[in-house]
Write an enzyme that holds these catalytic residues in place. Structure first.
Site, short mmCIF file in Angstrom:
data_model
loop_
_atom_site.label_atom_id
_atom_site.label_comp_id
_atom_site.label_asym_id
_atom_site.label_seq_id
_atom_site.Cartn_x
_atom_site.Cartn_y
_atom_site.Cartn_z
N ARG A 182 27.82 6.55 -1.54
CA ARG A 182 27.38 7.62 -0.62
C ARG A 182 25.93 8.03 -0.87
NH1 ARG A 182 30.59 5.39 0.67
NH2 ARG A 182 32.81 5.77 0.68
N SER A 232 35.40 14.28 3.72
CA SER A 232 35.43 14.69 2.31
C SER A 232 34.29 15.66 2.03
CB SER A 232 35.28 13.47 1.40
OG SER A 232 36.41 12.65 1.55
N GLU A 302 29.51 16.20 -1.09
CA GLU A 302 29.18 15.04 -0.25
C GLU A 302 28.58 15.56 1.05
OE1 GLU A 302 31.84 11.70 -0.17
OE2 GLU A 302 31.62 11.51 2.00
#
Ligand SMILES: Cc1cc2nc3c(=O)[nH]c(=O)nc-3n(C[C@H](O)[C@H](O)[C@H](O)COP(=O)(O)OP(=O)(O)OC[C@H]3O[C@@H](n4cnc5c(N)ncnc54)[C@H](O)[C@@H]3O)c2cc1C
Length: 319
Positions: A182, A232, A302
Protein backbone atom coordinates in the site's frame (compact mmCIF):
# COMPACT_ATOMS: atom_id res chain seq x y z
CA UNK A 1 -6.44 30.90 6.08
CA UNK A 2 -6.02 32.62 2.72
CA UNK A 3 -9.00 32.95 0.39
CA UNK A 4 -8.63 32.11 -3.27
CA UNK A 5 -11.96 33.51 -4.47
CA UNK A 6 -10.12 36.23 -6.44
CA UNK A 7 -9.18 33.40 -8.83
CA UNK A 8 -12.75 32.28 -9.53
CA UNK A 9 -13.27 34.41 -12.62
CA UNK A 10 -10.09 33.19 -14.35
CA UNK A 11 -10.91 29.55 -13.58
CA UNK A 12 -14.47 29.97 -14.83
CA UNK A 13 -13.25 31.57 -18.06
CA UNK A 14 -10.92 28.64 -18.73
CA UNK A 15 -12.92 25.66 -17.41
CA UNK A 16 -16.56 26.73 -17.81
CA UNK A 17 -18.75 23.87 -16.57
CA UNK A 18 -15.72 21.91 -15.37
CA UNK A 19 -15.02 24.05 -12.34
CA UNK A 20 -17.02 24.56 -9.14
CA UNK A 21 -16.39 26.98 -6.29
CA UNK A 22 -16.78 26.37 -2.56
CA UNK A 23 -18.09 22.95 -3.55
CA UNK A 24 -18.83 20.39 -0.80
CA UNK A 25 -16.72 17.30 -1.53
CA UNK A 26 -18.87 14.74 0.33
CA UNK A 27 -21.03 13.82 -2.73
CA UNK A 28 -17.90 13.04 -4.77
CA UNK A 29 -16.29 10.79 -2.17
CA UNK A 30 -17.09 7.20 -1.18
CA UNK A 31 -17.38 8.08 2.52
CA UNK A 32 -19.96 10.80 1.75
CA UNK A 33 -17.99 12.94 4.19
CA UNK A 34 -15.94 16.09 3.61
CA UNK A 35 -16.24 19.87 3.61
CA UNK A 36 -15.87 22.17 0.60
CA UNK A 37 -13.03 22.64 -1.87
CA UNK A 38 -12.31 26.30 -2.64
CA UNK A 39 -11.97 25.38 -6.31
CA UNK A 40 -12.89 21.89 -7.59
CA UNK A 41 -11.68 21.44 -11.13
CA UNK A 42 -12.05 18.61 -13.66
CA UNK A 43 -9.17 18.95 -16.17
CA UNK A 44 -9.85 17.31 -19.55
CA UNK A 45 -6.36 17.24 -21.00
CA UNK A 46 -2.73 18.23 -20.56
CA UNK A 47 -3.37 21.82 -21.68
CA UNK A 48 -5.74 22.17 -18.72
CA UNK A 49 -3.06 20.83 -16.38
CA UNK A 50 -0.48 23.26 -17.69
CA UNK A 51 -2.98 26.10 -17.22
CA UNK A 52 -3.56 25.02 -13.59
CA UNK A 53 0.20 24.73 -13.05
CA UNK A 54 0.91 28.26 -14.30
CA UNK A 55 -1.99 29.89 -12.49
CA UNK A 56 -1.41 28.15 -9.18
CA UNK A 57 2.33 28.76 -9.19
CA UNK A 58 1.85 32.43 -9.98
CA UNK A 59 -0.75 32.91 -7.22
CA UNK A 60 0.66 30.48 -4.64
CA UNK A 61 -2.46 28.32 -4.64
CA UNK A 62 -2.09 24.85 -3.10
CA UNK A 63 -3.15 21.99 -5.41
CA UNK A 64 -4.45 18.60 -4.28
CA UNK A 65 -5.82 15.60 -6.18
CA UNK A 66 -8.71 13.35 -5.18
CA UNK A 67 -9.97 10.19 -6.86
CA UNK A 68 -13.36 8.83 -5.86
CA UNK A 69 -12.49 8.94 -2.18
CA UNK A 70 -12.55 5.20 -1.59
CA UNK A 71 -9.48 5.62 0.59
CA UNK A 72 -9.87 9.23 1.62
CA UNK A 73 -11.24 11.08 4.64
CA UNK A 74 -11.62 14.77 3.83
CA UNK A 75 -11.96 16.87 6.98
CA UNK A 76 -15.16 18.79 7.75
CA UNK A 77 -13.25 22.05 7.15
CA UNK A 78 -12.72 21.02 3.51
CA UNK A 79 -9.64 21.61 1.36
CA UNK A 80 -8.13 25.02 0.66
CA UNK A 81 -7.00 25.93 -2.82
CA UNK A 82 -7.50 23.85 -5.95
CA UNK A 83 -8.70 20.26 -5.83
CA UNK A 84 -8.20 18.31 -9.06
CA UNK A 85 -10.42 15.40 -10.04
CA UNK A 86 -9.45 13.28 -13.06
CA UNK A 87 -12.87 11.65 -13.19
CA UNK A 88 -14.22 13.66 -16.16
CA UNK A 89 -11.11 13.61 -18.37
CA UNK A 90 -8.27 11.08 -18.44
CA UNK A 91 -10.65 8.14 -18.86
CA UNK A 92 -9.32 6.53 -22.04
CA UNK A 93 -8.26 2.90 -22.28
CA UNK A 94 -6.26 1.94 -25.36
CA UNK A 95 -4.20 -1.00 -26.60
CA UNK A 96 -0.68 0.18 -27.48
CA UNK A 97 0.75 -3.12 -28.71
CA UNK A 98 -0.08 -6.78 -28.78
CA UNK A 99 2.19 -9.82 -29.07
CA UNK A 100 1.57 -13.48 -28.21
CA UNK A 101 2.98 -12.99 -24.76
CA UNK A 102 2.00 -9.45 -23.76
CA UNK A 103 -0.53 -6.73 -24.47
CA UNK A 104 0.37 -3.21 -23.40
CA UNK A 105 -2.65 -1.17 -22.33
CA UNK A 106 -2.55 2.57 -21.66
CA UNK A 107 -5.11 3.97 -19.19
CA UNK A 108 -5.98 7.43 -17.92
CA UNK A 109 -5.78 8.10 -14.18
CA UNK A 110 -9.53 8.73 -14.01
CA UNK A 111 -10.52 5.25 -15.23
CA UNK A 112 -12.42 3.33 -12.55
CA UNK A 113 -10.72 0.06 -11.58
CA UNK A 114 -13.88 -2.04 -12.12
CA UNK A 115 -14.26 -0.48 -15.61
CA UNK A 116 -10.73 -1.54 -16.59
CA UNK A 117 -11.34 -5.01 -15.21
CA UNK A 118 -14.55 -5.34 -17.25
CA UNK A 119 -12.80 -3.95 -20.36
CA UNK A 120 -9.94 -6.46 -19.96
CA UNK A 121 -12.40 -9.36 -19.86
CA UNK A 122 -14.14 -8.06 -22.97
CA UNK A 123 -10.73 -8.02 -24.70
CA UNK A 124 -9.73 -11.52 -23.51
CA UNK A 125 -6.96 -10.18 -21.29
CA UNK A 126 -5.94 -11.42 -17.87
CA UNK A 127 -3.71 -10.14 -15.08
CA UNK A 128 -6.08 -7.83 -13.24
CA UNK A 129 -8.09 -10.49 -11.43
CA UNK A 130 -6.40 -9.49 -8.16
CA UNK A 131 -8.29 -6.17 -8.33
CA UNK A 132 -11.77 -7.76 -8.33
CA UNK A 133 -14.03 -5.80 -6.03
CA UNK A 134 -11.51 -3.00 -5.38
CA UNK A 135 -13.18 0.38 -6.08
CA UNK A 136 -11.71 3.79 -6.96
CA UNK A 137 -9.72 5.26 -9.82
CA UNK A 138 -6.50 3.89 -11.27
CA UNK A 139 -4.68 7.08 -10.23
CA UNK A 140 -5.65 6.40 -6.60
CA UNK A 141 -4.71 2.75 -7.15
CA UNK A 142 -1.15 3.63 -8.19
CA UNK A 143 -0.83 6.14 -5.34
CA UNK A 144 -1.71 3.39 -2.81
CA UNK A 145 -0.34 0.49 -4.86
CA UNK A 146 -3.80 -0.94 -4.22
CA UNK A 147 -4.10 -4.68 -4.06
CA UNK A 148 -5.41 -7.76 -2.35
CA UNK A 149 -3.98 -11.08 -1.23
CA UNK A 150 -3.99 -11.99 -4.94
CA UNK A 151 -1.64 -9.24 -6.11
CA UNK A 152 -1.27 -5.50 -6.56
CA UNK A 153 -1.03 -2.90 -9.37
CA UNK A 154 2.77 -2.88 -9.24
CA UNK A 155 2.66 -6.50 -10.50
CA UNK A 156 1.21 -5.43 -13.87
CA UNK A 157 2.47 -1.84 -14.12
CA UNK A 158 5.04 -1.12 -16.89
CA UNK A 159 5.32 2.65 -16.61
CA UNK A 160 3.36 5.67 -15.49
CA UNK A 161 3.25 9.36 -16.35
CA UNK A 162 2.93 12.04 -13.71
CA UNK A 163 2.17 15.71 -13.91
CA UNK A 164 4.58 17.53 -11.63
CA UNK A 165 3.58 21.06 -10.66
CA UNK A 166 7.20 22.17 -11.06
CA UNK A 167 8.39 20.07 -13.98
CA UNK A 168 5.26 19.25 -15.99
CA UNK A 169 4.77 15.81 -17.55
CA UNK A 170 7.34 13.12 -16.70
CA UNK A 171 7.29 9.46 -17.81
CA UNK A 172 8.72 6.88 -15.46
CA UNK A 173 9.41 3.20 -15.94
CA UNK A 174 8.06 1.39 -12.91
CA UNK A 175 11.58 0.19 -12.01
CA UNK A 176 12.69 3.75 -11.20
CA UNK A 177 10.68 3.62 -7.97
CA UNK A 178 9.91 1.13 -5.27
CA UNK A 179 6.42 -0.13 -4.67
CA UNK A 180 5.52 -1.88 -1.42
CA UNK A 181 2.50 -2.80 0.69
CA UNK A 182 0.00 0.00 0.00
CA UNK A 183 2.78 2.43 -0.82
CA UNK A 184 5.23 3.72 -3.38
CA UNK A 185 7.96 6.33 -3.25
CA UNK A 186 7.32 8.00 -6.62
CA UNK A 187 4.59 10.46 -5.69
CA UNK A 188 4.80 13.43 -3.40
CA UNK A 189 2.84 16.63 -2.90
CA UNK A 190 2.40 18.42 -6.21
CA UNK A 191 2.89 15.31 -8.37
CA UNK A 192 -0.10 13.50 -9.83
CA UNK A 193 -0.49 10.33 -11.89
CA UNK A 194 -2.16 11.14 -15.22
CA UNK A 195 -1.77 7.84 -17.08
CA UNK A 196 -0.12 4.44 -16.88
CA UNK A 197 0.72 1.42 -19.00
CA UNK A 198 -0.11 -2.09 -17.86
CA UNK A 199 1.25 -5.33 -19.26
CA UNK A 200 -1.59 -7.84 -19.54
CA UNK A 201 -1.70 -11.33 -21.03
CA UNK A 202 -4.08 -13.10 -23.39
CA UNK A 203 -6.52 -15.18 -21.31
CA UNK A 204 -9.72 -17.16 -21.64
CA UNK A 205 -12.41 -14.57 -20.74
CA UNK A 206 -14.74 -17.22 -19.30
CA UNK A 207 -12.05 -18.41 -16.89
CA UNK A 208 -11.13 -14.83 -15.96
CA UNK A 209 -14.77 -13.92 -15.31
CA UNK A 210 -15.25 -17.01 -13.15
CA UNK A 211 -12.23 -16.04 -11.03
CA UNK A 212 -13.39 -12.41 -10.80
CA UNK A 213 -16.86 -13.52 -9.66
CA UNK A 214 -15.35 -15.93 -7.14
CA UNK A 215 -13.19 -13.19 -5.60
CA UNK A 216 -16.08 -10.69 -5.52
CA UNK A 217 -18.31 -13.25 -3.77
CA UNK A 218 -15.52 -14.06 -1.30
CA UNK A 219 -15.12 -10.36 -0.49
CA UNK A 220 -18.87 -9.74 -0.17
CA UNK A 221 -19.06 -12.47 2.45
CA UNK A 222 -16.44 -10.77 4.64
CA UNK A 223 -16.92 -7.06 3.94
CA UNK A 224 -19.76 -4.73 4.95
CA UNK A 225 -20.66 -3.19 1.60
CA UNK A 226 -24.08 -1.77 2.53
CA UNK A 227 -22.80 1.47 4.12
CA UNK A 228 -20.20 3.99 2.93
CA UNK A 229 -16.66 3.20 4.08
CA UNK A 230 -13.07 3.50 2.90
CA UNK A 231 -12.41 -0.22 3.03
CA UNK A 232 -9.61 -1.04 5.47
CA UNK A 233 -9.00 1.85 7.85
CA UNK A 234 -5.60 0.59 9.00
CA UNK A 235 -2.76 -1.25 7.30
CA UNK A 236 -2.02 -4.72 8.62
CA UNK A 237 0.98 -4.38 10.95
CA UNK A 238 3.70 -6.91 10.13
CA UNK A 239 2.65 -10.31 11.43
CA UNK A 240 -0.85 -9.17 12.45
CA UNK A 241 -4.28 -8.59 10.96
CA UNK A 242 -5.50 -5.10 11.91
CA UNK A 243 -9.13 -6.31 11.80
CA UNK A 244 -8.43 -9.18 14.18
CA UNK A 245 -6.59 -6.94 16.65
CA UNK A 246 -9.52 -4.48 16.67
CA UNK A 247 -11.99 -7.34 17.12
CA UNK A 248 -9.92 -8.90 19.93
CA UNK A 249 -9.79 -5.49 21.62
CA UNK A 250 -13.60 -5.68 21.81
CA UNK A 251 -14.15 -2.63 19.63
CA UNK A 252 -16.58 -4.01 17.03
CA UNK A 253 -19.75 -1.93 17.02
CA UNK A 254 -18.12 1.04 18.82
CA UNK A 255 -19.90 4.19 17.70
CA UNK A 256 -19.16 7.92 17.68
CA UNK A 257 -22.02 9.94 16.22
CA UNK A 258 -23.00 8.12 13.02
CA UNK A 259 -19.56 6.54 12.60
CA UNK A 260 -19.37 2.87 13.57
CA UNK A 261 -16.77 0.10 13.62
CA UNK A 262 -18.40 -2.60 11.53
CA UNK A 263 -19.75 -5.66 13.29
CA UNK A 264 -18.93 -7.70 10.19
CA UNK A 265 -15.31 -6.60 9.62
CA UNK A 266 -13.59 -4.64 12.37
CA UNK A 267 -11.18 -2.80 10.06
CA UNK A 268 -14.11 -1.19 8.20
CA UNK A 269 -15.32 2.06 9.81
CA UNK A 270 -18.78 2.87 8.46
CA UNK A 271 -20.71 6.07 7.86
CA UNK A 272 -24.13 4.95 9.03
CA UNK A 273 -25.87 8.22 8.25
CA UNK A 274 -24.50 11.70 8.73
CA UNK A 275 -21.09 10.92 10.19
CA UNK A 276 -18.59 13.78 10.30
CA UNK A 277 -14.89 13.45 9.64
CA UNK A 278 -14.40 14.31 13.32
CA UNK A 279 -16.46 11.21 14.28
CA UNK A 280 -14.30 8.91 12.13
CA UNK A 281 -11.11 10.49 13.54
CA UNK A 282 -12.43 9.93 17.08
CA UNK A 283 -13.00 6.24 16.26
CA UNK A 284 -9.49 6.03 14.78
CA UNK A 285 -8.02 7.55 17.96
CA UNK A 286 -9.98 5.22 20.27
CA UNK A 287 -8.89 2.21 18.20
CA UNK A 288 -5.21 3.17 18.01
CA UNK A 289 -5.09 3.87 21.75
CA UNK A 290 -6.91 0.67 22.77
CA UNK A 291 -4.93 -1.64 20.49
CA UNK A 292 -1.64 -0.08 21.63
CA UNK A 293 -2.62 -0.50 25.28
CA UNK A 294 -3.83 -4.09 24.91
CA UNK A 295 -1.35 -5.53 22.41
CA UNK A 296 1.51 -2.98 22.22
CA UNK A 297 0.90 -2.72 18.45
CA UNK A 298 0.71 0.68 16.76
CA UNK A 299 -1.92 0.73 14.01
CA UNK A 300 -1.02 2.91 11.03
CA UNK A 301 -3.79 4.51 8.96
CA UNK A 302 -4.31 3.17 5.45
CA UNK A 303 -7.02 5.77 4.88
CA UNK A 304 -5.61 9.13 3.80
CA UNK A 305 -6.68 12.12 5.92
CA UNK A 306 -6.74 15.39 3.99
CA UNK A 307 -7.82 19.01 4.42
CA UNK A 308 -8.14 21.73 7.06
CA UNK A 309 -4.84 23.45 7.76
CA UNK A 310 -2.94 20.25 6.88
CA UNK A 311 -1.78 19.56 10.47
CA UNK A 312 -4.02 16.53 11.02
CA UNK A 313 -2.98 14.90 7.77
CA UNK A 314 0.60 14.90 9.12
CA UNK A 315 -0.59 13.23 12.32
CA UNK A 316 -2.53 10.45 10.58
CA UNK A 317 -0.63 9.81 7.32
CA UNK A 318 2.71 8.24 6.71
CA UNK A 319 2.28 8.58 2.90
C1 LIG B 1 -15.41 -1.28 0.00
C2 LIG B 1 -13.97 -0.97 -0.23
C3 LIG B 1 -13.06 -2.00 -0.42
C4 LIG B 1 -11.71 -1.71 -0.66
N1 LIG B 1 -10.84 -2.74 -0.84
C5 LIG B 1 -9.54 -2.48 -1.08
C6 LIG B 1 -8.62 -3.55 -1.32
O1 LIG B 1 -8.96 -4.72 -1.30
N2 LIG B 1 -7.32 -3.22 -1.56
C7 LIG B 1 -6.88 -1.92 -1.60
O2 LIG B 1 -5.70 -1.69 -1.85
N3 LIG B 1 -7.74 -0.89 -1.37
C8 LIG B 1 -9.04 -1.14 -1.12
N4 LIG B 1 -9.90 -0.10 -0.90
C9 LIG B 1 -9.37 1.27 -0.86
C10 LIG B 1 -9.40 1.99 -2.21
O3 LIG B 1 -10.31 1.39 -3.09
C11 LIG B 1 -8.07 2.10 -2.92
O4 LIG B 1 -7.05 2.56 -2.08
C12 LIG B 1 -8.16 3.00 -4.14
O5 LIG B 1 -6.99 2.80 -4.90
C13 LIG B 1 -8.34 4.49 -3.89
O6 LIG B 1 -8.66 5.10 -5.14
P1 LIG B 1 -9.48 6.46 -5.22
O7 LIG B 1 -9.55 6.87 -6.63
O8 LIG B 1 -10.80 6.32 -4.54
O9 LIG B 1 -8.52 7.43 -4.43
P2 LIG B 1 -8.91 8.44 -3.27
O10 LIG B 1 -9.44 7.65 -2.12
O11 LIG B 1 -9.76 9.52 -3.77
O12 LIG B 1 -7.48 9.01 -2.87
C14 LIG B 1 -6.58 8.25 -2.12
C15 LIG B 1 -5.20 8.89 -2.23
O13 LIG B 1 -4.77 8.77 -3.58
C16 LIG B 1 -4.38 10.05 -4.06
N5 LIG B 1 -4.67 10.09 -5.48
C17 LIG B 1 -5.87 9.89 -6.09
N6 LIG B 1 -5.74 10.02 -7.42
C18 LIG B 1 -4.43 10.32 -7.66
C19 LIG B 1 -3.67 10.59 -8.82
N7 LIG B 1 -4.20 10.60 -10.03
N8 LIG B 1 -2.35 10.87 -8.67
C20 LIG B 1 -1.77 10.89 -7.45
N9 LIG B 1 -2.45 10.63 -6.32
C21 LIG B 1 -3.76 10.35 -6.41
C22 LIG B 1 -5.21 11.06 -3.26
O14 LIG B 1 -4.58 12.33 -3.24
C23 LIG B 1 -5.21 10.40 -1.91
O15 LIG B 1 -4.01 10.70 -1.24
C24 LIG B 1 -11.26 -0.37 -0.66
C25 LIG B 1 -12.19 0.67 -0.49
C26 LIG B 1 -13.51 0.38 -0.27
C27 LIG B 1 -14.49 1.51 -0.08
Amino acid sequence: MPSFSSQNEAFLAHFGGNVLFNEPLAPYLAYQIGGPADILVFPRNETDLTWIQTRCREHHIPVTVVGTGTNLLVLDEGIRGVVISFTRGFRDIEILSKTETATLVKCGAGVAKPDLLEWSMQHSLGGLEFSSGVPGTLGGGIFMNAGTKYGCYADVLREFTVFDLQEGLIRYPKESFSFGYRQQNALRAGRFVVSMIFELKHADPTAVRAEVNRIIAERAEKQPLDFPSCGSTFKNPEGFSAGRLIEKAGLKGTRVGDAEISLKHANFFLNKGKAKAADILALIDITQRTVLEKFQVRLECEVVVMGGDGKLSKVYNSH
